[in-house]
Write a protein that holds these residues in place. Structure first.
Motif, PDB file in Angstrom:
ATOM      1  N   ALA A   1     -15.972  38.511  32.952  1.00  0.00           N
ATOM      2  CA  ALA A   1     -17.278  38.605  33.606  1.00  0.00           C
ATOM      3  C   ALA A   1     -17.867  37.221  33.836  1.00  0.00           C
ATOM      4  O   ALA A   1     -17.635  36.291  33.059  1.00  0.00           O
ATOM      5  N   CYS A   2     -18.636  37.094  34.908  1.00  0.00           N
ATOM      6  CA  CYS A   2     -19.396  35.863  35.153  1.00  0.00           C
ATOM      7  C   CYS A   2     -20.542  35.743  34.157  1.00  0.00           C
ATOM      8  O   CYS A   2     -20.837  34.658  33.657  1.00  0.00           O
ATOM      9  N   ASP A   3     -21.192  36.861  33.883  1.00  0.00           N
ATOM     10  CA  ASP A   3     -22.345  36.923  32.985  1.00  0.00           C
ATOM     11  C   ASP A   3     -21.941  37.682  31.725  1.00  0.00           C
ATOM     12  O   ASP A   3     -21.502  38.830  31.813  1.00  0.00           O
ATOM     13  N   PRO A   4     -22.078  37.095  30.542  1.00  0.00           N
ATOM     14  CA  PRO A   4     -21.699  37.801  29.318  1.00  0.00           C
ATOM     15  C   PRO A   4     -22.522  39.059  29.061  1.00  0.00           C
ATOM     16  O   PRO A   4     -22.150  39.887  28.228  1.00  0.00           O
ATOM     17  N   GLY A   5     -23.624  39.232  29.785  1.00  0.00           N
ATOM     18  CA  GLY A   5     -24.426  40.438  29.644  1.00  0.00           C
ATOM     19  C   GLY A   5     -23.947  41.591  30.500  1.00  0.00           C
ATOM     20  O   GLY A   5     -24.528  42.682  30.466  1.00  0.00           O
ATOM     21  N   HIS A   6     -22.885  41.368  31.275  1.00  0.00           N
ATOM     22  CA  HIS A   6     -22.331  42.406  32.147  1.00  0.00           C
ATOM     23  C   HIS A   6     -20.956  42.803  31.624  1.00  0.00           C
ATOM     24  O   HIS A   6     -20.188  41.948  31.172  1.00  0.00           O
TER      25      HIS A   6
ATOM     26  N   THR B   1     -14.453  36.263  28.590  1.00  0.00           N
ATOM     27  CA  THR B   1     -13.563  37.373  28.248  1.00  0.00           C
ATOM     28  C   THR B   1     -14.369  38.413  27.482  1.00  0.00           C
ATOM     29  O   THR B   1     -14.793  38.182  26.350  1.00  0.00           O
ATOM     30  N   GLN B   2     -14.591  39.558  28.102  1.00  0.00           N
ATOM     31  CA  GLN B   2     -15.409  40.610  27.505  1.00  0.00           C
ATOM     32  C   GLN B   2     -14.600  41.552  26.620  1.00  0.00           C
ATOM     33  O   GLN B   2     -15.113  42.084  25.642  1.00  0.00           O
ATOM     34  N   ASP B   3     -13.343  41.773  26.985  1.00  0.00           N
ATOM     35  CA  ASP B   3     -12.516  42.690  26.195  1.00  0.00           C
ATOM     36  C   ASP B   3     -11.056  42.479  26.580  1.00  0.00           C
ATOM     37  O   ASP B   3     -10.752  41.943  27.653  1.00  0.00           O
TER      38      ASP B   3
END
Length: 218
Positions: free
Chosen positions: A98-103, A80-82
């Protein structure tokens, strides 16, 4: 005298026109051809000097953001990014996952209310969203997770990939799949190349044996 001058002008105009015709023909021949058969080029490939890096994310309307947020994180294990909330309350309005926390995000879920109309079968619009798995073992793991959660699935062997199809709580079409590396395709075209099936053993073997070819789709 005037007749001879007019004749000379007409000849010059004809010569200039011929030059333009030759130049236009040469330019047309220099352009890549759009061919049928083994070589396929789109108008975009032929005319544009740019192309997108990739298809990046999808934004989906859902009836209940809390329910969909919980479902997507439990099924896919997404980060969960936001999140966004309805004004003046604690009720979730949107979630960015996101699948990748860096995206920033791969999927956004926006709540439109419990009374919003659901998608109808065969209507114009998005058919499904596909999630690519890194390997066949990961695909088998999520297949078992869907089975344990009681989510109905359909499996399709596309010769270069294996797809597992299902829907989220609002009926939005989804797919998880594994695709072979390009050098292992054994065919030029991924879906009309007539390649051999049966290269993806896993917990779906019995399901594939029971399905008819008419049920498979891309």
């Amino acid at each position: 005298m005037r007749s001879r001058e007019a004749h000379r002008v007409a000849r010059r105009i004809t010569a200039v026109a011929a030059i333009f015709v030759v130049a236009a023909a040469s330019a047309a021949l220099a352009q890549p051809a759009i061919l049928a058969g083994d070589t396929i080029r789109s108008l975009g490939e032929r005319a544009m000097g740019y192309k997108p890096m990739s298809l990046d994310h999808v934004n989906i309307f859902v009836r209940n953001a809390e329910r969909s947020h919980r479902w997507y994180t439990e099924v896919f294990g997404l980060h969960t990014q936001d999140t966004m909330y309805h004004p003046g309350g604690e009720r979730l309005r949107a979630a960015f996952l996101a699948c990748d926390p860096g995206h920033a995000h791969d999927i956004a879920l926006f709540e439109v209310g419990d009374d919003a109309a659901l998608q109808q079968k065969g209507q114009v619009g998005l058919n499904h969203v596909a999630w690519r798995m890194a390997n066949l073992d990961d695909l088998a793991e999520i297949y078992r997770r869907l089975h344990d959660k009681g989510v109905p699935v359909r499996v399709s062997d596309h010769t270069v990939s294996l797809g597992v199809y299902f829907s989220d709580p609002d009926g939005n079409g989804l797919e998880v799949y594994y695709e072979l590396p390009r050098n292992q395709w054994q065919q030029e075209r991924p879906f009309s190349g007539g390649g051999a099936k049966g290269r993806f053993p896993g917990p779906w073997d019995e399901v594939l044996r029971q399905q008819t070819p008419a049920l498979t789709s891309v």
